[in-house]
Enzyme design. Sequence first.
Site, PDB file in Angstrom:
ATOM      1  N   CYS A   1     116.178  -2.991 -29.575  1.00 48.12           N
ATOM      2  CA  CYS A   1     115.657  -1.944 -28.696  1.00 48.12           C
ATOM      3  C   CYS A   1     116.293  -2.076 -27.314  1.00 48.12           C
ATOM      4  CB  CYS A   1     114.145  -2.078 -28.597  1.00 48.12           C
ATOM      5  SG  CYS A   1     113.396  -0.964 -27.411  1.00 48.12           S
ATOM      6  N   GLU A   2     116.804  -0.979 -26.820  1.00 43.91           N
ATOM      7  CA  GLU A   2     117.494  -1.030 -25.532  1.00 43.91           C
ATOM      8  C   GLU A   2     116.539  -1.193 -24.355  1.00 43.91           C
ATOM      9  OE1 GLU A   2     118.241   3.627 -24.406  1.00 43.91           O
ATOM     10  OE2 GLU A   2     119.580   2.718 -25.865  1.00 43.91           O
ATOM     11  N   HIS A   3     115.243  -1.006 -24.553  1.00 42.22           N
ATOM     12  CA  HIS A   3     114.302  -1.150 -23.441  1.00 42.22           C
ATOM     13  C   HIS A   3     113.986  -2.602 -23.097  1.00 42.22           C
ATOM     14  CE1 HIS A   3     112.626   3.154 -24.207  1.00 42.22           C
ATOM     15  NE2 HIS A   3     113.757   3.157 -23.533  1.00 42.22           N
ATOM     16  N   HIS A   4     113.830  -3.452 -24.123  1.00 44.62           N
ATOM     17  CA  HIS A   4     113.455  -4.851 -23.887  1.00 44.62           C
ATOM     18  C   HIS A   4     114.433  -5.849 -24.487  1.00 44.62           C
ATOM     19  CE1 HIS A   4     109.573  -2.621 -23.670  1.00 44.62           C
ATOM     20  NE2 HIS A   4     109.467  -3.349 -22.582  1.00 44.62           N
TER      21      HIS A   4
ATOM     22  N   GLN B   1     114.869   3.869 -31.864  1.00 46.02           N
ATOM     23  CA  GLN B   1     114.743   4.298 -33.258  1.00 46.02           C
ATOM     24  C   GLN B   1     114.895   5.813 -33.381  1.00 46.02           C
ATOM     25  OE1 GLN B   1     111.457   2.672 -35.500  1.00 46.02           O
ATOM     26  NE2 GLN B   1     111.485   4.380 -36.933  1.00 46.02           N
TER      27      GLN B   1
ATOM     28  N   HIS C   1     108.678  -2.984 -34.459  1.00 47.83           N
ATOM     29  CA  HIS C   1     109.363  -3.250 -33.191  1.00 47.83           C
ATOM     30  C   HIS C   1     108.814  -4.489 -32.498  1.00 47.83           C
ATOM     31  CE1 HIS C   1     111.594   0.622 -32.690  1.00 47.83           C
ATOM     32  NE2 HIS C   1     110.801   0.907 -33.707  1.00 47.83           N
TER      33      HIS C   1
ATOM     34  N   CYS D   1     108.932  -5.192 -29.443  1.00 44.49           N
ATOM     35  CA  CYS D   1     108.262  -4.869 -28.182  1.00 44.49           C
ATOM     36  C   CYS D   1     106.816  -4.439 -28.403  1.00 44.49           C
ATOM     37  CB  CYS D   1     109.043  -3.809 -27.403  1.00 44.49           C
ATOM     38  SG  CYS D   1     109.312  -2.277 -28.300  1.00 44.49           S
TER      39      CYS D   1
END
Length: 192
Positions: free
Chosen positions: A79-82, A120, A148, A150
Amino acid sequence: MGVDQPRIEAAVAEILAAIGEDPGRPGLATTPHRVAAAYAEFFAGLGQDPLDHLRDTVPVGDRTGELVLLRDIEFRSVCEHHLLPFLGTAHLAYLPGDRIVGLGKLANVVETLAARPQLQERLTEEIADALETGLAPRGTLVVLDASHGCVTTRGPRQTHSSTVTMASRGDLALPVARSEIIALIGGPQAAR
C-alpha cells in the site's frame, strides 16, 4: 531504473536510529540489507510493462468460447499510504474477441502491476485496462479480495477484514453478466 538498494539500506539504518535502536547491534546489523532486498522484490514491477505479457496472443477465429475465467490468483502488493503489504486473491474474466492468451500470462499481468506501490482500487482498474488493451475482448471483469496490513496490524486492527474491489468493461459491465461470473467465482468470500 531499478531499486537503489544502497540508498534503501541507508534509509532503513536511519529509521532504526530514529526509533531509538542501534542499527549496528547483532540482531539488526543486516536488517537494512534484508529490507533493501525485500523492497527490490516488492517493487520489481516498476518500469515493467504489463502488456508485454499479453503480446503472444493466439487468434481463435469464431470459436473463442463464451468466457475465460481464471480464479484464485494469489498476489501481494504494498500500500502506497503506509508501505505495508496487502495480500489477496485476484479473479480475472474476459469474453474473448478474436484472440486469447496463455492463462499464466494473466497471472503475470497481476504480478507485474501488484509489484509497485499501489492502491487496491487502482490495481483493479489497471489490470482491467491491461486486459482490454492487450486482448481486445468483448468484455472484462476483475475482482480483487485482499487483506491490508494498514487495517489488520495498525489503526483499527481488524484482523479478519478484507476489501473487495471490482472493475468491469464492455459486455461484462452489465449487472446480469457480472452476477453470473461472481457466482462462478464463489462470491466475495471466494478469496478467503
